[in-house]
Design a protein around this motif. Structure first.
Motif, short mmCIF file in Angstrom:
data_model
loop_
_atom_site.label_atom_id
_atom_site.label_comp_id
_atom_site.label_asym_id
_atom_site.label_seq_id
_atom_site.Cartn_x
_atom_site.Cartn_y
_atom_site.Cartn_z
N THR A 188 23.30 95.14 106.43
CA THR A 188 22.16 94.22 106.44
C THR A 188 21.81 93.84 107.87
O THR A 188 20.63 93.77 108.23
CB THR A 188 22.48 92.98 105.60
OG1 THR A 188 22.94 93.42 104.32
CG2 THR A 188 21.28 92.09 105.43
N ASP A 203 18.98 99.38 102.37
CA ASP A 203 20.25 98.68 102.59
C ASP A 203 21.07 98.90 101.31
O ASP A 203 20.82 98.27 100.29
CB ASP A 203 19.92 97.20 102.82
CG ASP A 203 21.15 96.37 103.15
OD1 ASP A 203 22.24 96.95 103.19
OD2 ASP A 203 21.00 95.16 103.37
N SER A 228 23.72 90.38 96.83
CA SER A 228 23.40 90.99 98.13
C SER A 228 24.41 92.08 98.50
O SER A 228 24.05 93.03 99.18
CB SER A 228 23.35 89.93 99.21
OG SER A 228 24.61 89.33 99.33
MG MG Z 1 24.54 93.30 103.12
#
Ligand code: MG
Ligand code: ADP
Length: 839
Positions: free
Chosen positions: A104, A250, A220
């Protein structure tokens, strides 16, 4: 067509703790490729299977070591891909690595500093900069942001995101057309005309992603995110449109399930991640093997979406993110192995051109009309209607200007109407005949001498005609000026008031119009411009408001606790730092805005002076009846060079201001995101503590379960578990106390419709006057150190007194308001007065 294998790069993340030496080395000697050697430490006893090898070697296009900054990574990895996207090819950059290895950080960027901007914001900035420079084409940019979680696709830019959790949203599904092209249903495309709009979309998606995340679903790290820039371009007048897509991906953490040892919901997720990464691996293996006819793209959503990027029409780049610490060696080796396989895949990127049907229709219609005209000429088809007076007049004008035109290339264009063509021929014939007759008579009546004087006369005639033309112009200018003056006088009162207010408004704005000419336009249209500015900031504040929940609805105690939580939170330093930077940038922007306004005024003034000078010269010419002198006017030249200098200054300052604006926007977005995160963490902490209290509520006397604020210290392991231990800062104790009193006050205050019995109970069993001072003091587990204990008790007592006074004050002076604050759902006056009596 460009044939290229997938480019692989590696990036090593700086270690959290001090790096053990000798775990890896990078060899940059070889041309075009670098090699990474991972050396296995001999003392790997923690579960790692030592397979006798001592080191592993992996080749990459380039390896970015710990000290490589975001700018270097962008320049070397993303910029070439962005350039090929601008040229019309598809591009993909994906980051692969275990959780925490910096995927990220590399793709989106760090949440703290402007300089930590990742590939997405930098690429957007670069693309929009290039689009602005290239005026030869018309570009359209659209953005989409897809999240794939547990094999389901979610639109991160779906406006409904704010109201729902991830699972409630309509799922993005894959449709395949007969040509096997993939289409994504329910994935919205948002047009972005500026870098700012595109960045807003990125932050909106990231915030939505953060909000949808709960402690139970740390989406995430377990989801794949695909940020796509769709770029279309076409040359003006052409019907061919080029489409290019840039996927910035990502991926989810690549760690193995076995190692993480998870169960239940997490296992399901881990299975899905590993399943989709497993399918990705299968696709990559299939692609890297020659003569494999079937590639299992359809097995997972991610491989279906990225189909073109893997072995298809795309220029693809992979970034292997590595966290080369001792405990991560096995994951790092598996990431590198994956990269080596990826490097074998060959892609064939082609220019994606297609004909725009709308433009094609217009083109064909024009062609048909031309063909019809040609056909009419060939077949001699006649129209019965005669030409109208206006058409005849128009034709005669055309003929006159055609004859007067000195350009040998000039043409007489009357279209394919035979009537018009015939009329032109007739007219020309007539003119020719008239001239012949005139010529004959002149020849017969004039002598040879006169013939010699002819050129002289012609010259004089031309000169006179020029002077006449000049005078005409001057008269026109003067008449216009007179008209203007008259109009000005009429509107003086009204317009002066308007101008003043508009001028003031434009001076206050730190972002002036692009160029001085635009300034005038912007003054007139400043209202809509401001409305747009408001809408941008309004968008942000409404987003923040929605995301952070209703602060206003918080009880006083909770608000106080939040203030302290905020103060002690690790992110508050970042927020404060960013606030300071923002302040600096704002004042710089303001100063720059003022200088720009000043430059604009100067430019206007200089222009005015030059015009005045012209008028003076013309007036002088009229009064002295002479032509305007052809000598260069030194004064005017001086003014002009000043004007050019001022314009240059203006442009430089404007460019700087534009860059500042982008930075300010980015910092604001970072801060908004940090605020949302803070609020979310507070809510989670609060909810957890509330539920803990409720479980233990009958006694409400053990504080052992209280968790310290998350992230208040670097390592929570180092913290002792007892709340009122000496090592806790007094602010924390205070904050806990506020939380405790708030929950406690909620418990003892009457419920919305208290039954007489419950009121009775509350009066007898938990009278406010007794409960608030006594409960905490009796229930606090003390430290045993009498000095510290007495400090804590004194502190709590003082705090209780304040609270008591506060409650009394509220109850006495603003009963209805207080009731809603203390017990939001119950404006029951009777209940409150009971407490008041007790107080
Ligand atoms: Mg990440
Ligand atoms: P991932 O997305 O792979 O799980 P992150 O990008 O969230 O990992 O990185 C984890 C942490 O490490 C973050 O706090 C991030 O700021 C930090 N980090 C990662 N890479 C770098 C780097 N190259 N330089 C500085 N900090 C980094």
């Amino acid at each position: 067509m460009v044939k290229q294998t997938i480019q692989i790069f590696a990036r090593v993340k700086p270690p959290v703790r001090k790096q053990q030496q000798g775990i890896y080395s990078i060899d940059e000697d070889e041309k075009l490729t670098s090699s990474l050697e991972i050396i296995l430490p001999r003392d790997l006893a923690d579960g790692f299977v030592n397979n006798k090898r001592e080191s592993y070697n992996f080749k990459f296009q380039r390896i970015f070591d710990q000290d490589a900054n975001q700018e270097t990574v962008f320049e070397n990895i993303a910029k070439p891909v962005a350039e090929s996207v601008l040229a019309g090819y598809n591009g993909t950059i994906f980051a692969y690595g275990q959780t925490g290895s910096g995927k990220t950080f590399t793709i989106t960027g760090g949440a703290e500093r402007y300089s930590d901007r990742g590939i997405i914001p930098r690429t957007l900035s670069y693309i929009f900069e290039q689009l602005q420079k290239d005026s030869s084409k018309i570009y359209t940019t659209q953005i989409s942001y897809l999240e794939i979680y547990n094999e389901c696709g979610y639109d991160l830019l779906d406006p409904r995101h704010e109201a729902s959790s991830l699972e409630d949203l309509p799922k993005v599904t894959i449709l395949e057309d007969p040509e096997q092209n993939i289409h994504l249903k329910n994935l919205s495309l948002h047009q972005a005309t500026t870098e700012e709009e595109a960045l807003n979309l990125l932050f909106l998606g990231d915030t939505n992603r953060m909000i949808a995340e709960t402690p139970m679903n740390q989406a995430s790290t377990r989801s794949h995110c695909i940020f796509t820039i769709h770029l279309s371009s076409k040359e003006p007048g052409s019907a061919t449109v080029r489409h290019a897509k840039l996927h910035l991906v990502d991926l989810a953490g690549s760690e193995r399930v076995a190692k993480t040892g998870v169960g239940g919901q997490l296992l399901t997720e881990a299975k899905y991640i590993n399943l989709s990464l497993h399918y990705l691996e299968q696709v990559i293996i299939a692609l890297s093997e020659k003569h494999r006819s079937h590639i299992p793209y359809r097995n997972s959503m991610m491989t279906s979406v990225l189909r073109d990027s893997l072995g298809g029409n795309c220029m693809t780049t992979m970034i292997a993110t590595l966290s080369l610490e001792k405990r991560n060696i096995d994951e790092s080796i598996s990431t590198c192995r994956f990269a080596q396989r990826v490097a074998l895949i060959k892609n064939e990127a082609v220019l994606n051109e297609e004909i725009d049907p709308r433009l094609m229709i217009i083109r064909l219609q024009k062609e048909i009309q031309e063909l019809k005209d040609e056909l009419a000429i060939v077949t001699g088809e006649r129209r019965t209607e005669a030409l109208t007076e206006a058409e005849l007049l128009q034709l005669e004008k055309l003929i006159t200007s055609f004859l007067e035109d000195q350009d040998p290339e000039s043409r007489l264009e009357v279209g394919a109407d035979m009537r018009k063509i015939h009329h032109c021929f007739h007219h020309l014939k007539k003119l020719l005949n008239d001239k012949k007759i005139l010529g004959n008579s002149t020849v017969s009546s004039e002598s040879k001498d006169q013939d010699c004087q002819e050129p002289l006369k012609e010259e004089e005639y031309k000169k006179l005609r020029d002077i006449l033309k000049q005078r005409d112009n001057e008269i026109n200018i003067l008449v216009n000026m007179l008209k203007k003056e008259k109009k000005k006088a009429q509107d003086a009162l009204h317009s002066s008031r308007m101008d003043r207010s508009e001028f003031r408004r434009s001076q206050n704005s730190p972002f002036p119009p692009r160029n001085p000419e635009e300034g005038q336009r912007m003054l007139l249209s400043s209202a809509p411009t401001q409305a747009q500015d408001f809408s941008t900031s309004g968008y942000r504040s409404s987003l923040l408001h929605k995301k952070t929940g209703m602060r206003e609805e918080m009880s006083l105690g909770r608000q106080e606790a939040f203030e302290i939580f905020k103060r002690d939170h690790a992110d508050s330093v970042t927020i404060d730092d960013n606030k300071q930077i923002l302040k600096q940038r704002f004042s710089e922007a303001k100063a720059l805005g003022e200088s720009i306004n000043e430059a604009r005024r100067k430019i206007g003034h200089l222009k005015e002076e030059i015009t005045q000078r012209h008028i003076q010269q013309v007036a002088l010419g009229i009064s002295e009846n002479t032509a305007v002198p052809s000598m260069p006017d030194l004064q005017e030249e001086r003014l002009r060079s000043q004007l050019e200098e001022e314009k240059r200054r203006y442009k430089t300052m404007f460019t700087r201001l534009k860059a500042l604006k982008v930075e300010i926007e980015h910092l604001q977005l970072l801060m908004d995101k940090a605020k949302v995160k803070l609020q979310k963490e507070f809510e989670a902490w609060w909810a957890e503590e509330a539920s803990n209290l409720q479980v233990k509520s009958p006694a409400l006397n053990s504080l052992d379960h209280m968790k310290p604020f998350p992230q208040t210290l670097e390592s929570q392991h180092d913290r002792p578990q007892l709340l009122f231990n000496k090592s806790y800062p007094p602010t924390f104790c205070f904050c806990w106390f506020v939380f405790y009193s708030d929950v406690y006050a909620r418990k003892i205050l009457p419920s919305p419709c208290p039954s007489p019995r419950s009121q009775e109970q509350s009066r007898t069993s938990t009278p406010l006057g007794n409960s608030i001072p006594e409960r905490p003091t009796s229930s606090v587990p003390l430290t045993g150190d009498s000095q510290t204990d007495s400090d804590i008790l004194a502190f709590i007592k003082a705090r209780q007194n304040i609270l008591q006074k506060k409650y009394l004050h509220l109850l006495l002076f603003s009963a209805p308001k207080a009731s809603s604050l203390l017990c939001p759902a119950s404006p029951n006056k009777k209940g409150l007065s009971d407490d008041m009596v007790t107080c």
